[in-house]
Design a protein around this motif. Structure first.
Motif, mmCIF file in Angstrom:
data_model
loop_
_atom_site.group_PDB
_atom_site.id
_atom_site.type_symbol
_atom_site.label_atom_id
_atom_site.label_comp_id
_atom_site.label_asym_id
_atom_site.label_seq_id
_atom_site.Cartn_x
_atom_site.Cartn_y
_atom_site.Cartn_z
ATOM 1 N N UNK A 250 45.866 55.616 52.732
ATOM 2 C CA UNK A 250 44.369 55.877 53.277
ATOM 3 C C UNK A 250 44.513 56.283 54.487
ATOM 4 N N UNK A 251 45.046 55.440 55.211
ATOM 5 C CA UNK A 251 45.094 55.810 56.862
ATOM 6 C C UNK A 251 45.473 57.108 57.357
ATOM 7 N N UNK A 252 46.634 57.462 56.490
ATOM 8 C CA UNK A 252 47.094 58.945 56.925
ATOM 9 C C UNK A 252 46.058 60.095 56.528
ATOM 10 N N UNK A 253 45.430 59.880 55.413
ATOM 11 C CA UNK A 253 44.598 60.757 54.713
ATOM 12 C C UNK A 253 43.199 60.737 55.642
ATOM 13 N N UNK A 254 42.637 59.636 56.209
ATOM 14 C CA UNK A 254 41.648 59.532 56.925
ATOM 15 C C UNK A 254 42.032 59.977 58.405
ATOM 16 N N UNK A 255 43.305 59.933 58.810
ATOM 17 C CA UNK A 255 43.599 60.432 60.061
ATOM 18 C C UNK A 255 43.625 62.006 60.107
ATOM 19 N N UNK A 256 44.216 62.660 58.857
ATOM 20 C CA UNK A 256 44.139 64.017 58.695
ATOM 21 C C UNK A 256 42.859 64.670 58.829
ATOM 22 N N UNK A 257 42.056 63.833 57.927
ATOM 23 C CA UNK A 257 40.439 64.463 57.788
ATOM 24 C C UNK A 257 39.918 64.416 59.116
ATOM 25 N N UNK A 258 40.036 63.508 59.766
ATOM 26 C CA UNK A 258 39.289 63.360 61.099
ATOM 27 C C UNK A 258 39.753 64.180 62.063
ATOM 28 N N UNK A 259 41.190 64.347 62.211
ATOM 29 C CA UNK A 259 41.845 65.397 63.029
ATOM 30 C C UNK A 259 41.128 66.699 62.855
ATOM 31 N N UNK A 260 41.144 67.227 61.451
ATOM 32 C CA UNK A 260 40.595 68.529 61.185
ATOM 33 C C UNK A 260 39.060 68.552 61.588
ATOM 34 N N UNK B 270 38.378 51.469 62.208
ATOM 35 C CA UNK B 270 37.987 51.331 61.167
ATOM 36 C C UNK B 270 36.694 52.444 60.699
ATOM 37 N N UNK B 271 36.697 53.300 61.698
ATOM 38 C CA UNK B 271 35.527 54.330 61.634
ATOM 39 C C UNK B 271 36.369 55.568 60.949
ATOM 40 N N UNK B 272 35.789 55.630 59.698
ATOM 41 C CA UNK B 272 36.518 56.715 58.690
ATOM 42 C C UNK B 272 35.814 57.837 58.331
ATOM 43 N N UNK C 265 47.063 42.408 57.814
ATOM 44 C CA UNK C 265 47.024 43.783 58.053
ATOM 45 C C UNK C 265 48.276 44.226 58.852
ATOM 46 N N UNK C 266 48.758 43.685 60.012
ATOM 47 C CA UNK C 266 50.017 44.099 60.690
ATOM 48 C C UNK C 266 51.235 43.886 59.823
ATOM 49 N N UNK C 267 51.250 43.284 58.999
ATOM 50 C CA UNK C 267 52.619 42.899 58.337
ATOM 51 C C UNK C 267 52.537 44.116 57.181
ATOM 52 N N UNK C 268 51.489 44.493 56.499
ATOM 53 C CA UNK C 268 51.051 45.229 55.493
ATOM 54 C C UNK C 268 51.579 46.649 55.956
ATOM 55 N N UNK C 269 50.733 46.959 57.099
ATOM 56 C CA UNK C 269 50.781 48.325 57.509
ATOM 57 C C UNK C 269 52.264 48.897 57.963
ATOM 58 N N UNK C 270 53.340 48.117 58.295
ATOM 59 C CA UNK C 270 54.424 48.461 58.538
ATOM 60 C C UNK C 270 55.154 49.198 57.366
#
Length: 586
Positions: free
Chosen positions: A335-345, A366-368, A446-451
């Motif tokens: 989800x992070x990657x998808x949101x980053x890509x969408x916001x970057x575009x 968490x501004x997605x 969160x910090x452990x999961x996102x690794x």
């Protein structure tokens, strides 16, 4: 512009007032000067026309009777008016009848018959006026007047206006110097107090409020923030001391019981609990470090930063931080990657530089979605400092939330240990949303999961149920912790929450190494663990089972290599106890 930014707010206000006043005065003075110069010219033109008409009346009779000597005598009287350089009387045939001076060297072109007029040309005013005798056209009078006197008059007028402008600006500067204290005084006091708090670390200090305007509101909010920080700092110290004392007590108890054969198991339990308490303590220490780092920046730069923003950008800035703080959910790596890509575009579409970097920061906040309503922040020349400050502010709030949650978690571990043999009923059940508790625990991990863990969440709309939400949080904590450990921080984690018949079912599946059939029936027993010595107490799943049974529910496990699923069944109506109504395979 850089020099202006580095000026104190006092001199910025004075400079702005002076610039605005100067521009206003220049506009007003320019209008007045051009208007008066126009009037000066008009007055000169009117006076010359009057003189021309007067001379024309005296020359009308000589023209009618063709007596040029009388006309010349009249024109010679122009010597008394130094500014009139040339005077010529033309007859009705447009021939020179008489002229002044008599020996005129430069001829003057004959005017059009009976067409009076005037014009400024080559530092002279040229006037032509018709002469009539008994209402019949008799000739034309021409006067050439020097504009030197007009030029001197205009110069003196401009000099006077210049001195007046300087005087007004001086008075304006004195007034601006005196009046700017009304606005800069409270801000400077706020800055001084902030520096002192940052230097001394004393959050009991307060800034004196001097009015009920926006600055007064800022002072109130600033003092409220200091009060909250002080209270949380004191609460944190108290909780840390309590946890430290509890940890020491557990260690002392462990040392006393280690030699007792009958209490060997309890000694191992205490050692494991000590490790579990160390985990939230580490989270608290880490969050405290984040808070200190953020506070040093915020307390030092925030007042000047926020008042340096234009009103429209400031409003959007507060909306950004407010939305970030309201968002309390977890994102998977996918989800992070998808949101980053969408916001970057989106940002690149609006020609925002460093779009990916900003997208990464927004996702961390968490501004997605709907980032376009914050475009004005990214189009500002200070966009990097604006987004950085928003990230620090929201990070401060999340760090304090993590501290509170970690301290609460450690407290529940101690509570569970004290009541290991019997789970009490001192707390009352409350109506709660199960998914909110799961999301809360996800935030902690969160910090452990996102690794390296890809999380898939499928939460259906479910009703709230009467439960002990804090204890259920302990269930999600233990199961998620075991799943993360089993996957060694890499793999896939699937969470499903749904309703079937009269039960809420929470299904947690991980892609870890699995549980062998030989120990599958042992994992819920007290003190059983597959972890190395010192890494687990063996009481985690036993506590989970006791909490679920306290809710009149049950827990089941299905495992094979590469996939382990824990299914937790919680009744919506606690009077229902017939678990055979549920198909665990569903």
């Amino acid at each position: 512009m850089t020099l202006f930014k580095n000026l104190s707010i006092k001199f910025k206000m004075i400079l702005i007032i002076q610039i605005v006043s100067l521009l206003s005065l220049l506009i007003g003075f320019s209008f007045m000067i051009f208007s008066n110069i126009k009037n000066f010219k008009k007055d000169m033109e009117n006076n010359t026309i009057i003189n021309a008409n007067l001379i024309g009346e005296y020359c009308a009779v000589p023209l009618a009777f063709d007596v040029s000597e009388n006309a010349s005598e009249t024109l010679n009287k122009l010597q008394s008016i130094p500014s009139i350089k040339v005077g010529i009387v033309y007859n009705d045939k447009n021939e020179v009848f008489s002229q002044f001076p008599p020996n005129l060297e430069t001829p003057v072109p004959a005017p059009e018959i009976n067409k009076p007029g005037s014009k400024f040309e080559d530092n002279y005013l040229h006037v032509f006026q018709s002469i009539f005798y008994e209402n019949k056209f008799a000739g034309t009078i021409y006067l050439k007047v020097s504009t030197n006197e007009l030029t001197v008059k205009i110069q003196q007028y401009l000099l006077t206006m210049f001195y007046l402008l300087i005087g007004i600006l001086f008075v304006n500067y004195i007034l601006a110097l005196a009046l700017q204290r009304i606005l800069s005084g409270p801000i400077l006091k706020l800055t001084t107090a902030t520096k002192r708090i940052s230097r001394e670390g004393d959050y009991r200090l307060r800034v004196e409020k001097q009015g009920n305007d926006e600055i007064g509101m800022l002072v109130d909010e600033y003092n409220n923030m200091l009060e909250q920080i002080y209270e949380r700092e004191e609460s944190l110290k108290q909780r840390t001391n309590e946890l430290t004392e509890t940890l020491e007590d557990l260690k002392k108890t462990q040392r006393k019981l280690i030699d007792a054969e009958k209490m060997a198991a309890l000694g191992q339990l205490i050692a494991g609990v000590a490790h579990e308490i160390n985990t939230p303590l580490g989270a608290i220490r880490s969050s405290v470090g984040n808070i200190k780092g953020s506070l040093n920046i915020i307390l030092k730069d925030f007042p000047n930063f926020i008042y340096g923003l234009p009103e429209n950008i400031r409003q959007v800035f507060f909306e950004l931080t407010e939305e970030s703080l309201k968002n309390q959910f977890m994102l998977t790596s996918k989800e992070e990657r998808a949101y980053k890509k969408e916001i970057t575009v989106t940002l690149e579409k609006h020609n925002i530089k460093n779009a990916y970097s900003f997208a990464d920061t927004l996702v961390d906040m968490l501004i997605c979605k709907d980032v376009e309503k914050y475009l004005i922040l990214f189009q500002s020349e200070h966009r990097e400092s604006i987004i950085h400050m928003a990230y620090k502010l929201t990070g401060l709030q999340r760090s304090t939330d993590n501290i509170e949650f970690a301290a609460s978690k450690a407290s529940k571990v101690v509570f569970a240990l004290k009541n290991f043999s019997h789970i009490g009923h001192s707390e009352e059940k409350v109506l709660s949303d199960i998914t909110e508790g799961i999301e809360t625990v996800f935030t902690l991990y969160y910090n452990q999961i996102k690794q390296g863990i890809e999380v898939t969440k499928n939460f259906e709309d479910i009703p709230k149920i009467l439960c002990y939400p804090d204890e259920l949080n302990q269930v999600w904590t233990n199961i998620l912790h075991n799943a993360i450990y089993a996957m060694e921080l890499k793999g896939k984690l699937d969470i499903r929450v749904y309703q079937e018949n009269n039960y809420i079912i929470v299904s947690i599946t991980d892609s870890g190494k699995g549980i062998s059939a030989e120990i599958k029936n042992e994992i819920f027993k007290p003190f059983f663990t597959t972890k190395p010595s010192g890494e687990g107490s063996g009481m985690g799943l036993d506590i989970v089972k006791r909490i679920i049974e306290k809710h009149d529910g049950k827990i089941e496990v299905e495992s094979e290599t590469g996939q382990t699923t824990f299914n937790i069944f919680l009744p919506i109506n606690t009077s229902i106890n017939n678990f055979d109504q549920i198909n665990p395979e569903s």
